[in-house]
Design an enzyme around this catalytic site. Structure first.
Site, PDB file in Angstrom:
ATOM      1  N   SER A 120     -50.501 -27.107  31.809  1.00  0.00           N
ATOM      2  CA  SER A 120     -50.247 -28.006  32.938  1.00  0.00           C
ATOM      3  C   SER A 120     -48.922 -27.766  33.649  1.00  0.00           C
ATOM      4  CB  SER A 120     -50.306 -29.457  32.463  1.00  0.00           C
ATOM      5  OG  SER A 120     -51.610 -29.780  32.035  1.00  0.00           O
ATOM      6  N   GLU A 136       0.781  -1.228   0.000  1.00  0.00           N
ATOM      7  CA  GLU A 136       0.000   0.000   0.000  1.00  0.00           C
ATOM      8  C   GLU A 136       0.819   1.287   0.000  1.00  0.00           C
ATOM      9  OE1 GLU A 136      -3.347   0.358  -0.190  1.00  0.00           O
ATOM     10  OE2 GLU A 136      -3.547  -1.805  -0.478  1.00  0.00           O
TER      11      GLU A 136
END
Length: 780
Positions: free
Chosen positions: A470, A192
């Site tokens: 239940s 770069e």
């Protein structure tokens, strides 16, 4: 003579005018130059203030990191080799011939050698060390250092399971320059910005070279912007392509180079650069990119991995290795070639690196650190003590109880069950939620907020408020068993039809699921078989307000009206509330609020807060034990008995099915000694499902327990419980060895008188035929 004088005079006047004009322009130029210098100075001062304020202060808002529990190793631990290797793989350990370096693992039969990475925990630092772990069956046989020295205990670093992100959704793992592999900055500079250490922020030489290389090669091989300019663009500016933006970029680059060293600039770049997108989360910096793409810490990356990340700087989306593997591979190899051309690596290293696969981890595996349901719970509990700003900007480190192995098994159990249910009417519309906890500590170990494990929307485990059916029944039987002088497990209760008129004049007429009456049954059978009629009668005997009081003691904080229908589960709870209720039953009557967080550290590793569990005894141990016994029989002879088609019958479990009206909700809650799990299945639109508690949620629970291998529930009677021999037909006292004699638990003083002999068997006076049908299960 006169003409010559006139000519000279005219020329002199013209020269004077010209001089005056030039003077005016020069003056204007000087003034404009002064203005320009002043303006430029002002701009530079303004830009300089921006640069120093942000670059010298807190450069990034770092989200809090959420970690799973660290896997603790010790001899005798319940852990099989495959689960251990699965977690090591999730942590990014590399399979090698020998575990000589950090993050390496080598497998030889039932022995696993590994070199841990070390980690900073709340209690202190866990050192990196070379370990040898041997397995026998489903447990750790021995733990030692690599030199053979026995070791009592060791901890692995915890798996990162998520983060709490700010509004802009940026995420990063901050790294220091001395923490990255030397090859990374060398490769970054070579590709770069070759003149990084010689330019002052802007490099005309780099621009010219990039233009030449790209033109001659016919491809985009190099960029002209320096690393400093790229940092400025990412850190301060937008991506717009205008002359003003480029000039500003150049000026700010020069200013940064004036104030900060090359090392500081490079370190900032390593942490700032954008390298990918994970859904809404933006992946910034090489530290996070290493974890995101390779599931490895940055210092452990090899040449081919570093080259891939460096190559992606040019275009993270264009070179995304998960979406464009061929393009990413070509770019990676180009970077390797550039490194070889510039002498950063030799040709042999380059050739070897180019032969390596991309090595990207597979998304959706245990290595995919996104568990939105559990992280949502963590976030809610943290907000009780921290501001949102603290959670999204300060880089806090949150240590939790999350168990990635159990989470994976819960996800697999859910997926397996849906495949088993495929073909049932509208099963694709049925959603799910599941929560797994430790009954003794109240720690949440796994959580699913949807049938889709990575779904980050509505969290049904925390927010789906549904009738529990239940599941309420154990509270009714516990209320009765707290009165041992009147109620025991072998007391007779009547399972017969009845009606009750409420205060508003409405008549409540409950029914059993099978629409039948079952006559006189033992009290425990009412719970084991989930009979509605006998249970509702029992609840009315206790009084609805008293049952609701029991529910509050169990941990239910809902303010339910004292209607008879509440006795059969008309009240609604979320799955996490159900888990809290059953936690108290599973933990011997000790209430322990559910929690997901263990401790919190600052970004610098300083202890900030700890979350120890609290416990409060709310029920008599004997009454809870009898309730657990009835719930154990749910599993052996009642509605939960199909579990033992997948779980060994030697494992003692307790639980309860739940089905709401018209099968709109399918529930199961159950536990062993070390695991409690609650499962809910239903439709978001509250539509009818093709499932009962036993055919839906119970199947998920069974599939989970089959692989989770819970420890047997400890059914050692507490001090106030005695075991008595009773006749299985009548429930009357008997003598050991008599025909049909079985042992049953009673709170001391409530047991029947012992039989003196077997001369007159108690079964001759059995009061009802319906009881006989259960004798077979007692004697098996």
């Amino acid at each position: 003579m006169t003409r010559k004088s006139t000519s000279r005079s005219s020329k002199k006047t013209a020269n004077q005018r010209k001089a005056r004009t030039s003077g005016r322009w020069l003056g204007l130029f000087v003034k404009l130059s002064i203005v320009a210098v002043v303006v430029l100075a002002g701009v530079l001062m303004y830009l300089d203030a921006i640069v120093q304020e942000k670059f010298s202060g807190k450069r990034w808002t770092v989200p809090a990191k959420v970690y799973a529990r660290p896997l603790e190793l010790f001899a005798g631990q319940k852990l099989n080799k495959q689960d251990f290797l699965t977690e090591l793989n999730a942590l990014g350990y590399r399979n090698e011939s020998s575990a000589k370096s950090s993050g390496a693992v080598a497998v030889n039969g039932n022995t696993v050698e590994l070199h841990t990475r070390g980690f900073q925990f709340y209690e202190g630092a866990e050192p990196a060390q070379a370990l040898r772990v041997s397995f026998s069956g489903s447990s750790v046989a021995s733990l030692a250092l690599s030199n053979g020295t026995p070791l009592a205990v060791a901890r692995l670093e915890p798996l990162l399971v998520g983060g709490l992100y700010p509004a802009h959704q940026e995420d990063r793992i901050l790294v220091r320059l001395d923490q990255v592999p030397d090859l990374l900055p060398q490769a970054l500079i070579a590709v770069e910005d070759r003149d990084f250490y010689t330019h002052h922020g802007v490099s005309l030489k780099s621009i010219a070279r990039a233009l030449w290389v790209n033109t001659s090669s016919g491809s985009l091989r190099q960029g002209g912007s320096t690393l400093t300019q790229q940092l400025v663009k990412n850190f301060f500016l937008s991506n717009e392509r205008t002359l003003t933006r480029k000039v500003t970029e150049a000026l700010m680059s020069l200013l940064i180079e004036v104030h900060y060293s090359k090392a500081e600039i490079l370190e900032a770049y390593l942490n700032e650069v954008f390298l990918g997108q994970d859904g809404q989360r933006a992946v910034h910096g090489f530290g996070l990119a290493s974890q995101y793409f390779f599931s490895q810490p940055l210092p452990e990356l090899k040449l081919h991995q570093v080259a891939l990340l460096v190559g992606m700087v040019k275009g993270p989306s264009y070179y995304n290795p998960r979406r464009q593997p061929e393009r990413a591979l070509e770019r990676r190899n180009l970077v390797i070639d550039l490194l070889a051309e510039q002498g950063v690596v030799d040709t042999e290293q380059a050739s070897h690196a180019k032969k390596q696969p991309l090595g990207i981890t597979t998304r959706g595996s245990l290595a995919n650190t996104t568990y939105p349901g559990f992280v949502d719970l963590v976030k809610r509990q943290l907000r009780e003590d921290y501001r949102d700003q603290d959670l999204t900007e300060e880089g806090l480190r949150i240590f939790t109880s999350f168990d990635p192995i159990l989470q994976r098994k819960a996800e697999e159990a859910l997926d397996k069950t849906y495949k088993q249910l495929a073909g049932r009417k509208e099963i694709d519309k049925v959603e799910s939620a599941m929560l797994v906890s430790n009954p003794e500590t109240g720690e949440v170990l796994a959580l699913l907020g949807s049938r889709l494990p990575r779904y980050a929307g509505f969290n049904r485990a925390l927010d789906a408020l549904r009738p529990i059916g239940s599941l309420v029944k154990p509270a009714i039987y516990l209320t009765a068993l707290e009165q041992p002088s009147q109620y025991t497990l072998t007391r007779y209760i009547q399972d017969e039809s009845f009606s009750v008129k409420s205060q508003n004049g409405k008549v409540w007429t409950p029914q059993n699921y099978d629409r039948k009456e079952h006559g006189t049954v033992f009290l425990y059978q009412g719970l084991a078989q989930s009979y509605n009629l006998s249970t509702a009668k029992l609840g009315l005997e206790m009084g609805v307000p008293r049952v609701l009081q029991t529910l509050r003691k169990l941990g239910v904080e809902r303010d339910w009206p004292a209607y008879p229908s509440m006795l059969l589960g008309a009240g609604s709870l979320t799955p996490i509330e159900v888990a809290g209720m059953y936690q108290t039953i599973a933990n011997g009557g000790f209430n322990t609020p559910l929690r997901a967080i263990r401790s919190v550290l600052t970004a610098e590793g300083e202890p900030l807060g700890r979350y120890p569990y609290t416990v409060e005894q709310r029920f008599d141990a004997g009454a809870i034990y009898l309730t657990q016994e009835a719930m154990r029989r749910v599993m052996t002879e009642g509605t939960g008995r199909s579990v033992y088609n997948r779980v060994p019958s030697s494992v003692v479990l307790a639980g309860k099915t739940g089905t709401s009206n018209d099968s709109r909700d399918s529930w199961f809650a159950g536990f062993g000694q070390d695991l409690l799990a609650v499962v809910w299945m239903g439709r978001d639109d509250n539509g009818q499902t093709p499932l009962t508690g036993a055919s839906g949620a119970l199947q998920v629970w069974a599939n989970f327990m089959q692989t989770a291998a819970p420890s047997s529930l400890n059914m050692t009677p507490p001090g106030n419980v005695v075991m008595a021999w009773v006749d299985a037909y009548s429930g009357l006292g008997s003598a050991k060895g008599c025909p049909g004699a079985v042992q049953m638990p009673y709170i001391g003083g409530s047991e029947p008188l012992a039989g003196e002999s077997c001369d007159k068997p108690a079964y001759e006076i059995a009061p009802v035929e319906s009881v006989k049908s259960w004798i077979r299960s007692w004697l098996n």
